[in-house]
Design an enzyme around this catalytic site. Structure first.
Site, PDB file in Angstrom:
ATOM      1  N   HIS A 165      24.921  13.131  34.497  1.00  0.00           N
ATOM      2  CA  HIS A 165      25.147  14.177  35.947  1.00  0.00           C
ATOM      3  C   HIS A 165      23.990  14.559  35.655  1.00  0.00           C
ATOM      4  O   HIS A 165      23.047  14.025  34.633  1.00  0.00           O
ATOM      5  CB  HIS A 165      26.475  14.982  35.598  1.00  0.00           C
ATOM      6  N   CYS A 254      29.056  21.297  29.752  1.00  0.00           N
ATOM      7  CA  CYS A 254      30.539  21.130  30.719  1.00  0.00           C
ATOM      8  C   CYS A 254      31.418  21.196  29.696  1.00  0.00           C
ATOM      9  O   CYS A 254      32.693  21.013  30.466  1.00  0.00           O
ATOM     10  CB  CYS A 254      30.568  19.383  30.360  1.00  0.00           C
TER      11      CYS A 254
HETATM   12  C1  CIR Z   1      33.642  11.193  31.994  1.00  0.00           C
HETATM   13  O1  CIR Z   1      32.521  10.427  31.952  1.00  0.00           O
HETATM   14  O2  CIR Z   1      34.532  12.335  33.314  1.00  0.00           O
HETATM   15  C2  CIR Z   1      33.535  12.056  30.938  1.00  0.00           C
HETATM   16  N1  CIR Z   1      33.970  11.111  29.895  1.00  0.00           N
HETATM   17  C3  CIR Z   1      32.314  13.032  30.253  1.00  0.00           C
HETATM   18  C4  CIR Z   1      32.201  14.080  31.375  1.00  0.00           C
HETATM   19  C5  CIR Z   1      30.239  15.269  30.962  1.00  0.00           C
HETATM   20  N2  CIR Z   1      31.077  16.398  32.317  1.00  0.00           N
HETATM   21  C6  CIR Z   1      29.675  16.636  32.036  1.00  0.00           C
HETATM   22  O3  CIR Z   1      28.677  16.286  31.435  1.00  0.00           O
HETATM   23  N3  CIR Z   1      29.473  17.815  33.004  1.00  0.00           N
END
Ligand code: CIR
Length: 267
Positions: A165, A254
């Site tokens: 991201h 997140c």
């Molecule tokens: C994903 O791959 O969607 C989750 N395992 C990790 C998401 C992390 N989100 C973020 O950094 N905004």
């Protein structure tokens, strides 16, 4: 350093016992969901320690990636977009977030082919930088633009060269300073510089995702060199161990959806 207003409220979601089934790059590293839950609890205590009201998403934690709640919503001011996350396996998460979000904002639900993860949105003053990534498409950015305009906020897209991201490679340290990962691409760099931001290279990749809470900056305990640099610059740093959540490609921003104080903006 220009201190950013701290958020009023943070919405968080429990770590699922199914966390080990989450989406992630390095599946070889075993994940201990119990330890992740304990680390998440420490993160929540750090938010509360800074005077932020923490509210929980109440629904059952059956979504492996559910604790990465930021990806399901973007608060633009009086309004918020409930996103359609880019990963199909995550598209059922937002509905549980809606009631908590709707207590504070007028929520607009994303529709059609638009896809957007909140982790791809970095606010700097009245601009939302939106990373076009594997998870966020141009339709998602355009949808966000329509809602953000209601709050007098503009959207500027930037192609993401590396990282999951946008906020995996850059995040706010204070109102004008951005911590940046070594892998951050030149498009993001140029866009941030042209809007007057000061870029602060973070030696560790996970050091690029910090969470500014007003006068304090949360930094991952896995990024001690970044923490030292920030301290040397006069920031009050609180280190939080989220190593188990890093294994799930998660980071500090997140793990919450921040609701700013009325009329202010925050990280
Ligand atoms: C994903 O791959 O969607 C989750 N395992 C990790 C998401 C992390 N989100 C973020 O950094 N905004």
């Amino acid at each position: 350093m220009k201190t950013l207003a701290k958020p009023a409220i943070a919405l968080v979601r429990r770590v699922s016992p199914l966390l080990a089934q989450c989406l992630r790059e390095h599946v070889a590293l075993p994940i201990d969901a119990g330890l992740a839950r304990a680390q998440h609890a420490a993160y929540v205590r750090a938010l509360e320690g800074e005077g932020i009201t923490v509210e929980w998403v109440n629904e059952v934690d059956a979504h492996p990636d559910g604790c990465f709640v930021e990806d399901t919503a973007v608060v633009t001011g009086e309004h918020a977009v409930l996103t359609i996350p880019g990963a199909p396996s995550r598209q059922g998460e937002g509905i549980d977030v809606l009631p908590g979000l709707a207590r504070h904002c007028e929520v607009v639900r994303m529709a059609g082919d638009a896809r957007l993860d909140g982790g791809d949105v970095l606010r700097v003053n009245d601009t939302l930088f939106v990373g076009l990534s594997r998870r966020t498409n141009a339709e998602g950015a355009a949808f966000l633009h329509g809602v953000a305009a209601l709050d007098g906020v503009s959207v500027r897209t930037v192609p993401l060269a590396a990282g999951l991201h946008l906020k995996s490679v850059c995040s706010l340290v204070d109102e004008t300073t951005i911590a940046c990962a070594p892998t951050m691409g030149h498009e993001v760099r140029d866009a941030l510089r042209s809007s007057g931001c000061v870029l602060l290279p973070a030696p560790e990749e996970v050091g690029a995702n910090v969470l500014c809470l007003g006068s304090c900056v949360l930094v991952s305990a896995s990024a001690p060199l970044t923490a030292d640099i920030l301290r040397a610059q006069g920031h009050r740093v609180v280190a939080v161990d989220v190593s188990e959540l890093h294994k799930a490609d998660g980071a500090l921003t997140c793990l919450s959806i921040r609701i700013p104080q009325k009329g202010r903006w925050s990280a």
